[in-house]
Write an enzyme that holds these catalytic residues in place. Structure first.
Site, PDB file in Angstrom:
ATOM      1  N   SER B  22      26.260 120.560   7.341  1.00 33.65           N
ATOM      2  CA  SER B  22      25.886 120.643   5.925  1.00 33.65           C
ATOM      3  C   SER B  22      27.074 121.030   5.046  1.00 33.65           C
ATOM      4  O   SER B  22      27.900 121.857   5.423  1.00 33.65           O
ATOM      5  CB  SER B  22      24.782 121.675   5.741  1.00 33.65           C
ATOM      6  N   CYS B 128      24.446 130.967   4.191  1.00 30.70           N
ATOM      7  CA  CYS B 128      25.638 130.794   3.365  1.00 30.70           C
ATOM      8  C   CYS B 128      26.138 132.174   2.937  1.00 30.70           C
ATOM      9  O   CYS B 128      25.378 132.951   2.364  1.00 30.70           O
ATOM     10  CB  CYS B 128      25.321 129.950   2.125  1.00 30.70           C
ATOM     11  N   GLY B 263      32.171 120.005  10.828  1.00 37.99           N
ATOM     12  CA  GLY B 263      32.463 120.073   9.402  1.00 37.99           C
ATOM     13  C   GLY B 263      33.945 119.986   9.146  1.00 37.99           C
ATOM     14  O   GLY B 263      34.497 118.908   8.901  1.00 37.99           O
TER      15      GLY B 263
HETATM   16  C1  LIG Z   1      33.294 123.248   2.024  1.00 33.38           C
HETATM   17  C2  LIG Z   1      32.162 123.676   2.887  1.00 33.38           C
HETATM   18  C3  LIG Z   1      30.870 123.650   2.362  1.00 33.38           C
HETATM   19  C4  LIG Z   1      29.788 124.067   3.129  1.00 33.38           C
HETATM   20  N1  LIG Z   1      28.536 124.007   2.602  1.00 33.38           N
HETATM   21  C5  LIG Z   1      27.459 124.354   3.347  1.00 33.38           C
HETATM   22  C6  LIG Z   1      26.145 124.247   2.845  1.00 33.38           C
HETATM   23  O1  LIG Z   1      25.907 123.810   1.716  1.00 33.38           O
HETATM   24  N2  LIG Z   1      25.124 124.622   3.641  1.00 33.38           N
HETATM   25  C7  LIG Z   1      25.305 125.085   4.914  1.00 33.38           C
HETATM   26  O2  LIG Z   1      24.339 125.389   5.594  1.00 33.38           O
HETATM   27  N3  LIG Z   1      26.551 125.183   5.433  1.00 33.38           N
HETATM   28  C8  LIG Z   1      27.632 124.835   4.677  1.00 33.38           C
HETATM   29  N4  LIG Z   1      28.897 124.929   5.210  1.00 33.38           N
HETATM   30  C9  LIG Z   1      29.065 125.429   6.572  1.00 33.38           C
HETATM   31  C10 LIG Z   1      29.196 124.281   7.573  1.00 33.38           C
HETATM   32  O3  LIG Z   1      28.037 123.499   7.615  1.00 33.38           O
HETATM   33  C11 LIG Z   1      29.481 124.823   8.985  1.00 33.38           C
HETATM   34  O4  LIG Z   1      28.408 125.656   9.376  1.00 33.38           O
HETATM   35  C12 LIG Z   1      30.758 125.634   9.060  1.00 33.38           C
HETATM   36  O5  LIG Z   1      31.764 125.061   8.263  1.00 33.38           O
HETATM   37  C13 LIG Z   1      31.281 125.779  10.476  1.00 33.38           C
HETATM   38  O6  LIG Z   1      31.554 124.533  11.049  1.00 33.38           O
HETATM   39  P1  LIG Z   1      33.041 123.873  11.079  1.00 33.38           P
HETATM   40  O7  LIG Z   1      33.956 124.892  11.629  1.00 33.38           O
HETATM   41  O8  LIG Z   1      32.880 122.650  11.919  1.00 33.38           O
HETATM   42  O9  LIG Z   1      33.361 123.562   9.663  1.00 33.38           O
HETATM   43  C14 LIG Z   1      30.004 124.525   4.451  1.00 33.38           C
HETATM   44  C15 LIG Z   1      31.292 124.548   4.967  1.00 33.38           C
HETATM   45  C16 LIG Z   1      32.373 124.127   4.220  1.00 33.38           C
HETATM   46  C17 LIG Z   1      33.750 124.163   4.814  1.00 33.38           C
END
Ligand SMILES: Cc1cc2nc3c(=O)[nH]c(=O)nc-3n(C[C@H](O)[C@H](O)[C@H](O)COP(=O)(O)O)c2cc1C
Ligand SMILES: Cc1cc2nc3c(=O)[nH]c(=O)nc-3n(C[C@H](O)[C@H](O)[C@H](O)COP(=O)(O)OP(=O)(O)OC[C@H]3O[C@@H](n4cnc5c(N)ncnc54)[C@H](O)[C@@H]3O)c2cc1C
Ligand code: FES
Lengths: 270, 303
Positions: B22, B128, B263
């Site tokens: 997300s 969040c 992400g």
């Molecule tokens: C720019 C950005 C925006 C994000 N927005 C959301 C969001 O709207 N809702 C949510 O549940 N997680 C959000 N996340 C968290 C990601 O979904 C994920 O849980 C987190 O980044 C860890 O995964 P990764 O290391 O693969 O990025 C966001 C992350 C980033 C970097």
């Protein structure tokens, strides 16, 4: 160690040049930014205010680069008001760049869209025959005409300015001039950056003549790296797939020339 | 026989085990189509609120010198009603709709907006870490979690996933509460509350000062959480946090995840990362004698 482009580097504004009453160029030293390709941009942090995507402007001094900013909303106005000695943060460079063609070249720029066009001029071959079209609303808003001429002293070239009100150069929209030129000339490459409607028409006219045309797009940007999604245009992400796209690709994109997205991500009509 | 990388998270069946997390590129159906075509098994939308949110001013995200990202985008999103209209024509892409709100009625209202859409699941953002009154502040309140999950389960038959993070209430307790109220699956983890200060300007970089850490630095933590959840509870888990290679993904399967989300790796490696991870998983499976993802899930716990 190579610096991580995604991490902000602080630079000092060394010189501020007034281009028009609403446009200024801020010069700073940074080796990485001095060497970017035409079409690439940086995310520029104005500490305590905001961070904006900005095309990287050329400087005539080695190891230096610049941003040419038009004051608009609060963020760009804060950047515009910076003085020599103040700090800005930069990350990037981001995005792709124009594909260089040789021969007869046409550049079409409006407003701060001229920034990547000026850098593109520094990549022209001496044999290229280059026409630069600069569009502005009125005389006061014309800038970079002298610079374009200076960058092209070694080339066969012409720099044509159009103003909407006819107060300087040719009267009319710059796109009317594009139409006139592509109707009678063949160009090996057409490049454009500026207001979306200007680019849309330029791409349409050039494409209808079977010319190779590329445009550098602007969209709302937060991350600049293809994470946040705010710069999407159809299936494309401007910060990562662009900012430069081929004309035929753009014309098959239903959003180009029609919609951009606001800060919440809702499409708005141009 | 070729191993199959299809998987199921409870009743959610996926052709491929790697989904879009997300908040990443998650605001347009056209982009979802591209990601799906490029290997995403499902896409999770940006967390949607009842109304459009602009989010925080920039800087909202930047990269750390040694890898990883800190963001405080501030949940900018076009709002559930707009989003529902946008995805209504979709019937080919598995879309998981992420929702964010403060009270049960927010979630009920938003789910009603999607009545005419084909939705694979809802993911409740209880995690969040940088916006007041929603996300982690909700996840940290067990009574509120109870109420929200109960109301949501009574509002729709579509599977509900709770996405958890590291807040002041132990995440294992939040998971436990969600399970008691009938949650169908858990996503772990969200970003981890963090900040960075620029020493030249002597200021926090993010406009919101605090943000969430993502990318490779959080992978060992997210992996630990998935292992702990799967050791303590019998609930399908989606692993998320710092996954950028097939090896990372396999680690999460072995720790107990049925699927994974990515992400930040998209920012680091771009959209080809989905196909790269999918094919890497497949290769690992053939080399290690696994024919289904299911056979891999939680294997590390048995050793
Ligand atoms: C720019 C950005 C925006 C994000 N927005 C959301 C969001 O709207 N809702 C949510 O549940 N997680 C959000 N996340 C968290 C990601 O979904 C994920 O849980 C987190 O980044 C860890 O995964 P990764 O290391 O693969 O990025 C966001 C992350 C980033 C970097
Ligand atoms: C690739 C690229 C290159 C650019 N190059 C230049 C340049 O060389 N010179 C120049 O003057 N301007 C340039 N712009 C436009 C510039 O980034 C600002 O959008 C513009 O100055 C308006 O800012 P503002 O003061 O009205 O923003 P405000 O309303 O004060 O809001 C600031 C925030 O809004 C966002 N924002 C608002 N409008 C836009 C938009 N159209 N595009 C992107 N973000 C937006 C930014 O994320 C920023 O953080 C460029 C934009 C892009 C995408
Ligand atoms: S600005 Fe974030 S994806 Fe392009």
């Amino acid at each position: 160690m190579q610096r991580n482009p995604n991490h902000t580097t602080i630079c000092i504004v060394e010189k501020v040049i007034d281009e028009t009453p609403t446009v200024r160029t801020l010069v700073f030293s940074d080796d990485v930014m001095s060497k970017v390709l035409p079409g690439q941009f940086a995310m520029v942090w104005i500490p305590g205010v905001n961070e904006l995507p900005m095309s990287v402007m050329i400087s005539n001094e080695l190891g230096k680069a610049a941003f040419t900013v038009r004051k608009h909303g609060p963020a760009s106005t804060a950047l515009f008001n910076l003085k020599a000695g103040q700090q800005i943060g930069v990350r990037g460079p981001y995005g792709n760049s124009f594909d260089l063609k040789q021969g007869k070249i046409l550049l079409v720029g409006g407003g701060t869209g001229l920034v990547p066009m000026m850098r593109l001029l520094t990549f022209m071959n001496p044999q290229d025959d280059v026409t630069v079209l600069i569009g502005a609303k009125t005389k006061d808003e014309v800038f970079f005409e002298d610079l374009a001429n200076k960058l092209l002293t070694k080339n066969i070239h012409q720099v044509i300015v159009t103003t909407d009100d006819g107060s300087y150069g040719e009267k009319g929209y710059v796109t009317d001039m594009v139409k006139k030129l592509v109707d009678v000339n063949h160009y090996d490459g057409v490049y454009t950056c500026g207001p979306e409607i200007m680019m849309f028409k330029t791409v349409q006219y050039a494409h209808s003549k079977g010319l190779f045309v590329q445009a550098s797009l602007e969209r709302m940007m937060k991350c600049g790296v293809g994470i946040c999604g705010s710069c999407c245009v159809g299936e494309d992400l401007v910060c990562r797939d662009g900012t430069v796209f081929d004309g035929d690709h753009l014309l098959s994109n239903p959003e180009f020339g029609h919609f951009h997205r606001n800060k919440a991500g809702i499409p708005e009509i141009y | 026989m070729e191993p199959s990388i299809s998987t199921s998270v409870g009743s959610i069946n996926l052709e491929r085990p790697v989904m879009l997390a997300s908040g990443i590129l998650g605001i347009s159906l056209d982009v979802f189509r591209r990601l799906h075509r490029n290997g995403a098994g499902a896409v999770v939308t940006k967390s949607l609120s009842k109304e459009p949110w602009e989010g925080y001013p920039n800087p909202t995200i930047f990269g750390l010198k040694n890898g990883g990202w800190i963001n405080a985008v501030g949940l900018s999103n076009p709002g559930a009603p707009y989003f529902a209209k946008m995805i209504e024509p979709n019937n080919e892409i598995p879309i998981i709709v992420s929702l964010v709100g403060s009270i049960p009625e927010d979630f009920e209202f938003m789910i009603k907006q999607f009545e005419n859409c084909k939705i694979t699941a809802y993911e409740l953002n209880l995690s969040c870490p940088h916006v007041a009154k929603v996300g982690l502040e909700v996840g940290d309140d067990p009574e509120l979690v109870k109420k929200i999950v109960t109301v949501v389960k009574n509002t729709t038959k579509i599977p509900i996933i709770a996405k958890v993070g590291l807040g002041t209430t132990h995440y294992l307790d939040t998971v436990g509460t969600a399970i008691e109220c009938g949650i169908d699956a858990i996503t772990a983890l969200n970003t981890i509350r963090a900040m960075a200060i620029n020493v030249d300007t002597k200021r926090p970089i993010l406009s919101n000062k605090y943000g969430g850490l993502s990318g490779p630095p959080i992978k060992p933590i997210a992996l630990r959480c998935v292992y702990e959840i799967s050791s303590k509870y019998d609930v399908p888990i989606i692993g998320c946090g710092g996954i950028s290679t097939w090896e990372d993904a396999v680690e999460f399967f072995l720790a107990g995840a049925s699927a994974v989300q990515i992400g930040s790796a998209i920012g680091d490696n771009w959209i080809g990362v989905f196909d790269d991870i999918n094919s890497g998983i497949k290769k690992y499976m053939s080399e290690n004698g696994f024919s289904t993802i299911r056979e891999m899930i939680g294997v590390a716990k048995k050793s």
